[in-house]
Design an enzyme around this catalytic site. Structure first.
Site, PDB file in Angstrom:
ATOM      1  N   SER A 272     -11.800  13.982 -20.341  1.00  0.00           N
ATOM      2  CA  SER A 272     -12.810  13.211 -21.065  1.00  0.00           C
ATOM      3  C   SER A 272     -12.254  12.779 -22.411  1.00  0.00           C
ATOM      4  O   SER A 272     -11.397  13.446 -22.999  1.00  0.00           O
ATOM      5  CB  SER A 272     -14.027  14.108 -21.287  1.00  0.00           C
ATOM      6  OG  SER A 272     -14.879  13.551 -22.241  1.00  0.00           O
TER       7      SER A 272
ATOM      8  N   TYR B  55     -18.033  22.546 -24.254  1.00  0.00           N
ATOM      9  CA  TYR B  55     -17.712  21.625 -23.160  1.00  0.00           C
ATOM     10  C   TYR B  55     -16.343  20.985 -23.400  1.00  0.00           C
ATOM     11  O   TYR B  55     -15.463  20.992 -22.529  1.00  0.00           O
ATOM     12  CB  TYR B  55     -18.788  20.532 -23.035  1.00  0.00           C
ATOM     13  CG  TYR B  55     -18.341  19.360 -22.183  1.00  0.00           C
ATOM     14  CD1 TYR B  55     -18.190  19.505 -20.804  1.00  0.00           C
ATOM     15  CD2 TYR B  55     -18.038  18.123 -22.752  1.00  0.00           C
ATOM     16  CE1 TYR B  55     -17.759  18.446 -20.014  1.00  0.00           C
ATOM     17  CE2 TYR B  55     -17.604  17.060 -21.976  1.00  0.00           C
ATOM     18  CZ  TYR B  55     -17.473  17.225 -20.604  1.00  0.00           C
ATOM     19  OH  TYR B  55     -17.041  16.181 -19.828  1.00  0.00           O
TER      20      TYR B  55
ATOM     21  N   LYS C 292     -12.412  21.214 -21.387  1.00  0.00           N
ATOM     22  CA  LYS C 292     -11.540  20.105 -20.962  1.00  0.00           C
ATOM     23  C   LYS C 292     -10.145  20.245 -21.582  1.00  0.00           C
ATOM     24  O   LYS C 292      -9.125  20.019 -20.926  1.00  0.00           O
ATOM     25  CB  LYS C 292     -12.151  18.749 -21.357  1.00  0.00           C
ATOM     26  CG  LYS C 292     -13.439  18.404 -20.621  1.00  0.00           C
ATOM     27  CD  LYS C 292     -13.221  18.207 -19.130  1.00  0.00           C
ATOM     28  CE  LYS C 292     -14.498  17.876 -18.382  1.00  0.00           C
ATOM     29  NZ  LYS C 292     -14.388  17.971 -16.929  1.00  0.00           N
TER      30      LYS C 292
END
Ligand SMILES: NC(=O)c1ccc[n+]([C@@H]2O[C@H](COP(=O)([O-])OP(=O)(O)OC[C@H]3O[C@@H](n4cnc5c(N)ncnc54)[C@H](O)[C@@H]3O)[C@@H](O)[C@H]2O)c1
Length: 471
Positions: free
Chosen positions: A250, A274, A278
């Site tokens: 992302s 989050y 990643k």
């Protein structure tokens, strides 16, 4: 998913892993299991989804497969718009051996359209999280390009109906090359069973939790699901000799970018759990690849995926309060929410609202096909990151205006103070993907809003169509 600054109401999503969500997922799994024939696969091993035991199947000798490929006509046109897709269900895939991929059926062309045969065409691809928003669009493109696709999903954030819709759009010939395997990446056993049952040439790995606010409230859940789940997946891949993976990263890994556009070798950082998952997983793949030179990895950094398939039959169907701008706007447009909160109109941008790089989900799906072809064609690729964005920044108010024009609906907005941690401007450098993958986005913001509205208009309450369940 990069956190969107200027949008949204009532804080972050409340769609945490509640007992209710688990119960719903279990119900969906039971329904899907009941609908799947005992024998799913056409090759040597098949898995019985009810017992998860393996059965032997006879594989035709290669010369017979080739003769059948030459004899069978290309698949019927896959795309059909449904007037009311909810009432038409395609059911489960047939147990019979699927037809050959179009790439083989037409003697080496692409999906029946005369394209040169691409590296990997006809290969077998496992798609984790393939029932989700980006997953469904990518699965459809894979089928159209002649790949055989297996989806593994636990329906934590999706429903079986989404895959039924993919089958509906793809048509019976291409759908015969799609199988669903209920499974959870958090379970080593599930991963073992998936790979023991069939050989996969490559994996596209979407399965993950993606809500920033939820990750702040439940970091353990995010590490277990995203990080440990990916480790289980990779362990099973290596054990069964699958050495190609495309990973959903992302733009969130750029943190607060020091400069825009974001280029792939910029400094990386994470602003929340989050984003950290990643970042950890990007590093993980770099390190395991360094230790295993046979492994081929592409990390795709998505910017802000929006829009839907042009049929309006598949699209994003968030649970609870949407975390992203377009699903929120769409819910205001169909009357599910009164107004859109815009967080900050005093950014140093052309209209004071923050800038993001919105990309059509179908362009994103095509980016995965390009990445897959790159992996098949490049044995020594190692582990490489690519941005998937348009390279164009759009403000929140510009998105609202484009959606109003596409829908003919007025979107009431309320200006609120900026939210901490939100950045002014994030958009992609697209040069590397263009040069090395031969991919660039085709759709603009008007196309994205048109297709988003088409999906919203046809499915105001998402796949379930149930207002009580959704609000
Ligand atoms: N949508 C975005 O804005 C965005 C942006 C950047 C990156 N991403 C990443 O792309 C991927 C796909 O995103 P999406 O928007 O399609 O999300 P989504 O929630 O719609 O799809 C994810 C799918 O994975 C499944 N899943 C989650 N955990 C699982 C597990 N442990 N086992 C099996 N299945 C599991 C869910 O049920 C769902 O079907 C995610 O990894 C996300 O972090 C998304």
């Amino acid at each position: 998913m990069i956190s969107l600054p200027t949008v949204f109401v009532e804080g972050y999503s409340t769609g945490v892993d509640t007992g209710q969500n688990k119960k719903t997922a279990r119900l969906h799994m039971t329904r899907e299991l009941a609908a799947i024939p005992a024998v799913l696969f056409s090759n040597k091993h098949a898995i019985d989804p009810a017992t998860h035991t393996h059965t032997r199947k006879r594989t035709p000798p290669p010369h017979r497969t080739a003769r059948r490929a030459a004899r069978d006509p290309p698949p019927s046109p896959p795309y059909k718009i449904s007037a009311n897709p909810r009432v038409r269900r395609t059911g489960s895939p047939p147990a019979a051996a699927p037809p050959p991929p179009p790439a083989m059926a037409n003697g080496g062309g692409g999906a029946g359209n005369g394209e040169a045969r691409k590296a990997g065409a006809g290969a077998s691809v496992l798609v984790t999280g393939g029932a989700g928003y980006i997953g469904t669009h990518t699965v459809l493109r894979l089928l159209e390009k002649g790949y055989a696709v297996a989806v593994v999903d636990n329906f934590h954030n999706s429903v079986p109906e989404a895959l039924d819709r993919v089958r509906l759009i793809a048509g019976p010939a291409l759908s015969a090359r799609l199988v669903f395997i209920p499974g959870d990446l958090k379970s080593k056993d599930d991963m073992e069973k998936v790979f023991a049952a069939k050989r996969y040439d490559a994996v596209i790995h979407f399965a993950g939790l993606k809500a920033v606010g939820e990750s702040v409230a439940h970091p353990q859940m995010y590490y277990e699901n995203n990080v440990a789940g990916t480790m289980n997946l990779y362990a099973a891949m290596t054990k069964y000799g699958c050495n190609k993976i495309v990973f959903s990263s992302s733009a969130t890994v750029y943190g607060q970018p020091e400069k825009t556009p974001c280029v792939e070798d910029s400094k990386l950082s994470a602003l929340n759990p989050y984003g950290t998952t990643k970042l950890v997983l990007e590093n993980y793949f770099r390190q395991v690849q360094a230790a295993d030179p046979e492994l081929r990895v592409i990390l795709l950094r998505y910017f802000n995926p929006i829009g839907a398939h042009r049929s309006g039959d598949i699209g994003e169907d968030p649970r609870g309060i949407p975390n992203n701008l377009l699903p929120y706007i769409q819910q205001v447009a169909v009357g599910r929410r009164p107004e859109l909160n815009v967080y900050g109109d005093d950014y140093p941008t052309r209209d004071g609202t923050a800038i993001r790089d919105y990309i059509h989900v179908v362009d994103l799906a095509d980016g995965h096909i390009a990445a897959l072809e790159k992996l098949f064609a490049t044995p020594d690729i190692g582990c490489v990151a690519y941005n998937l964005g348009t390279g164009c920044g759009t403000t929140v108010l510009e998105v609202v205006k484009a959606f109003e024009e596409a829908s003919g609906k007025k979107i009431p907005i309320k200006i609120c103070p900026r939210r901490p941690g939100d950045c002014t401007e994030v958009y992609a450098s697209t040069e590397k993907a263009k040069k090395e993958l031969g991919w660039s986005a085709r759709f603009g913001i008007e196309d994205m809003c048109r297709d988003q509205w088409n999906w919203a208009r046809k499915n105001p309450y998402g796949y379930s169509g149930d207002a009580d369940e959704k609000n």
